[in-house]
Design an enzyme around this catalytic site. Sequence first.
Site, PDB file in Angstrom:
ATOM      1  N   ASP A 109       0.847  -1.197   0.000  1.00  0.00           N
ATOM      2  CA  ASP A 109       0.000   0.000   0.000  1.00  0.00           C
ATOM      3  C   ASP A 109       0.882   1.245   0.000  1.00  0.00           C
ATOM      4  OD1 ASP A 109       0.048   1.079   3.048  1.00  0.00           O
ATOM      5  OD2 ASP A 109       0.143  -1.112   3.015  1.00  0.00           O
ATOM      6  N   ASP A 111       1.151   3.619   2.436  1.00  0.00           N
ATOM      7  CA  ASP A 111       1.350   4.214   3.752  1.00  0.00           C
ATOM      8  C   ASP A 111       0.310   5.323   3.927  1.00  0.00           C
ATOM      9  OD1 ASP A 111       2.535   4.292   6.265  1.00  0.00           O
ATOM     10  OD2 ASP A 111       4.177   5.573   5.671  1.00  0.00           O
TER      11      ASP A 111
END
Length: 175
Positions: A109, A111
Amino acid sequence: IVVPDQIIDKTFRREGSFFNDYGAVHCEMAQPFCGRLRQAVIRSAGRADVTVHDGGTYVCMEGPQFSTRAESLMHQKWGGDLIGMTAMPEAKLAREAQICYTLVALVSDYDCWRETDGMHDKQTLLKEIIGNLNAATENAIAVIEMTLTNGSELCDESCPCRKSLELAVWTDKKV
């Protein structure tokens, strides 16, 4: 997946050396990952038809909590491309043990620096992250298998990693 070439160590609770009770032992860490092993992994990714990003700075944080938004933005300003909770002290310990070491980072992802579009609920976002991690895991396994079975020499005694203690021990060995 990403094969980073640099690391920022933000860990503080982990045992970071085999030599804490020995004296002054300072291994050079300008290139924290084995160049030969990194290139072997990157070549193997091409053979396995897996997209790999060559290089990047990995920020290793303590965890187990995730970053605050301010920390995440700070990591970006520092030049961090990835963040995770592993790879340190492993890279330092591998260097002290004179072991060739590299990191195959699985990206899941963005963050918390990247705000979500608000159209997805948290469960949908979590499913996306787990899906990304599962796909990255499959790719990493394929790359590692290719690296280990392609017949190329991954390490030999001429590798700088295997000689990292030559100038690192500063304490008189007689002490």
